[in-house]
Design an enzyme around this catalytic site. Structure first.
Site, PDB file in Angstrom:
ATOM      1  N   SER A   1      64.489 -22.111  61.803  1.00 36.72           N
ATOM      2  CA  SER A   1      65.509 -21.976  60.768  1.00 36.72           C
ATOM      3  C   SER A   1      65.103 -20.887  59.786  1.00 36.72           C
ATOM      4  O   SER A   1      63.936 -20.799  59.401  1.00 36.72           O
ATOM      5  CB  SER A   1      65.676 -23.283  59.975  1.00 36.72           C
ATOM      6  OG  SER A   1      65.898 -24.382  60.827  1.00 36.72           O
TER       7      SER A   1
ATOM      8  N   ASN B   1      62.702 -17.369  54.032  1.00 37.34           N
ATOM      9  CA  ASN B   1      61.558 -17.843  54.808  1.00 37.34           C
ATOM     10  C   ASN B   1      62.049 -18.281  56.179  1.00 37.34           C
ATOM     11  O   ASN B   1      63.218 -18.615  56.360  1.00 37.34           O
ATOM     12  CB  ASN B   1      60.898 -19.029  54.093  1.00 37.34           C
ATOM     13  CG  ASN B   1      59.674 -19.535  54.826  1.00 37.34           C
ATOM     14  OD1 ASN B   1      58.835 -18.750  55.267  1.00 37.34           O
ATOM     15  ND2 ASN B   1      59.548 -20.847  54.969  1.00 37.34           N
TER      16      ASN B   1
ATOM     17  N   ASP C   1      60.576 -25.950  51.953  1.00 38.70           N
ATOM     18  CA  ASP C   1      61.442 -25.917  53.144  1.00 38.70           C
ATOM     19  C   ASP C   1      62.783 -26.612  52.892  1.00 38.70           C
ATOM     20  O   ASP C   1      63.326 -27.287  53.780  1.00 38.70           O
ATOM     21  CB  ASP C   1      60.737 -26.579  54.342  1.00 38.70           C
ATOM     22  CG  ASP C   1      59.440 -25.878  54.704  1.00 38.70           C
ATOM     23  OD1 ASP C   1      59.339 -24.663  54.497  1.00 38.70           O
ATOM     24  OD2 ASP C   1      58.520 -26.567  55.185  1.00 38.70           O
TER      25      ASP C   1
ATOM     26  N   HIS D   1      61.133 -21.057  59.259  1.00 42.04           N
ATOM     27  CA  HIS D   1      60.387 -22.297  59.461  1.00 42.04           C
ATOM     28  C   HIS D   1      60.577 -22.762  60.903  1.00 42.04           C
ATOM     29  O   HIS D   1      61.707 -22.738  61.419  1.00 42.04           O
ATOM     30  CB  HIS D   1      60.901 -23.372  58.493  1.00 42.04           C
ATOM     31  CG  HIS D   1      60.150 -24.663  58.594  1.00 42.04           C
ATOM     32  ND1 HIS D   1      58.872 -24.818  58.111  1.00 42.04           N
ATOM     33  CD2 HIS D   1      60.503 -25.863  59.139  1.00 42.04           C
ATOM     34  CE1 HIS D   1      58.467 -26.054  58.336  1.00 42.04           C
ATOM     35  NE2 HIS D   1      59.436 -26.701  58.961  1.00 42.04           N
TER      36      HIS D   1
END
Length: 321
Positions: free
Chosen positions: A138, A109, A147, A111
């Site tokens: 990030s 992912n 996260d 972020h």
């Protein structure tokens, strides 16, 4: 060129990071290809872009479904596509633990903050309110905690005088579009990186009782016992004694076992040039399909062949219970 990693992307909106990944994948030397773009919103604009680029799409609304039921629909579509990795690109759904576990170490992912700062939403304004000099983005592995997975890469973005949340977000988005494709490319090729491979071996070797590392002919080796009298039970091979492959050398019970292993799987096993006549076996680690549980078992077996009897006796007793 090695076969490209197959990637599925999950989106909920316009998919600008998805587009960055799609266009990066068009480069001939890109190590991944996009095989699916899926969404929880059939009206997500990013789906139209994916279709125009001849990428398979899947959309299924989440309304009226449990989180687990919708995740299963997404999972099934990803599996059908043949994807090996899942990339979240603005996917506005908290994923169930079951889905995350199915794709553990295979889902990433991006972020919009310098994690671990500012998990969750409103990251730009929170950075401004805190008076930070820099913000950023990030890329991280996805874990059940929001996260919170291991960080793979970050890019800092300077906060300018007069910035508001929108102006800062626009620059961070540019950084995201640079960072995400490059990080994904490194991650999907990590199993061919000798440094990454060595780190995997090292962690497993040093987890064994009374083990320490010592170089042998310029290559890492692992010994069991004291620094003075310890015996080697494994070596990392990368051009060790002229070997061309990246691999692990471990002890077998003798030449008969060595020969049987090579006959059974000559692509995976071979007799090392220097140690082969002593019954050692080399296991290839650069084929891109390493079974690390298998490697851990081999390290433990080789360790046991040379470990002091006081250590093996304790294990034998423990195994009886």
């Amino acid at each position: 060129m090695a076969e490209k990693a197959r990637v599925a992307i999950l989106i909920s909106g316009r998919g600008s990071n998805m587009a960055a990944l799609v266009y990066a994948a068009k480069a001939g030397d890109c190590p991944y290809e996009i095989v699916l773009v899926a969404s929880n919103d059939p009206a997500a604009p990013g789906l139209a872009l994916a279709e125009a680029e001849a990428i398979a799409t899947c959309a299924h609304p989440h309304k009226g479904l449990t989180r687990e039921a919708h995740d299963q629909i997404m999972h099934d579509a990803i599996v059908r596509s043949g994807a090996e990795y899942v990339v979240l690109a603005g996917y506005m759904r908290i994923l169930s633990d079951g889905f995350v576990q199915k794709w553990a170490d295979r889902m990433v992912n991006i972020h919009p903050s310098l994690l671990p700062k500012y998990k969750g939403l409103d990251t730009y304004q929170r950075a401004l309110d805190a008076g930070d000099r820099v913000a950023g983005c990030s890329v991280h592995l996805v874990t059940p905690q929001l996260d919170d997975g291991p960080i793979l890469a970050q890019t800092e973005v300077a906060i300018l005088p007069g910035d508001d949340a929108d102006s800062l977000a626009s620059r961070i988005l540019i950084a995201e579009h640079q960072l995400y494709p490059a990080t994904l490319a490194r991650y999907v090729t990590r199993e061919a990186d000798p440094e990454w491979i060595l780190d995997q071996v090292r962690k497993r070797a040093l987890a064994l009782e009374e083990t320490h590392e010592r170089e042998s002919f310029g290559s890492p080796g692992w010994r069991v016992g004291s620094e003075k009298t310890g015996k080697y039970f494994a070596y990392f091979t990368q051009k060790l004694h002229g070997e061309a492959s990246v691999g692990l050398l471990v002890k077998t019970s003798g030449l008969d076992e060595q020969a049987a292993l090579i006959d059974a799987d000559p692509e995976l096993y071979y007799a090392p040039k220097f140690y082969g006549k002593s019954g050692w076996i080399a296991i290839r680690l650069d084929l891109g399909r390493t079974d690390w549980d298998h490697i851990a078992d081999w390290l433990a077996k080789s360790w046991r062949l040379v470990a002091p009897k006081r250590l093996t006796r304790m294990i034998d007793i423990a195994d009886q219970f």
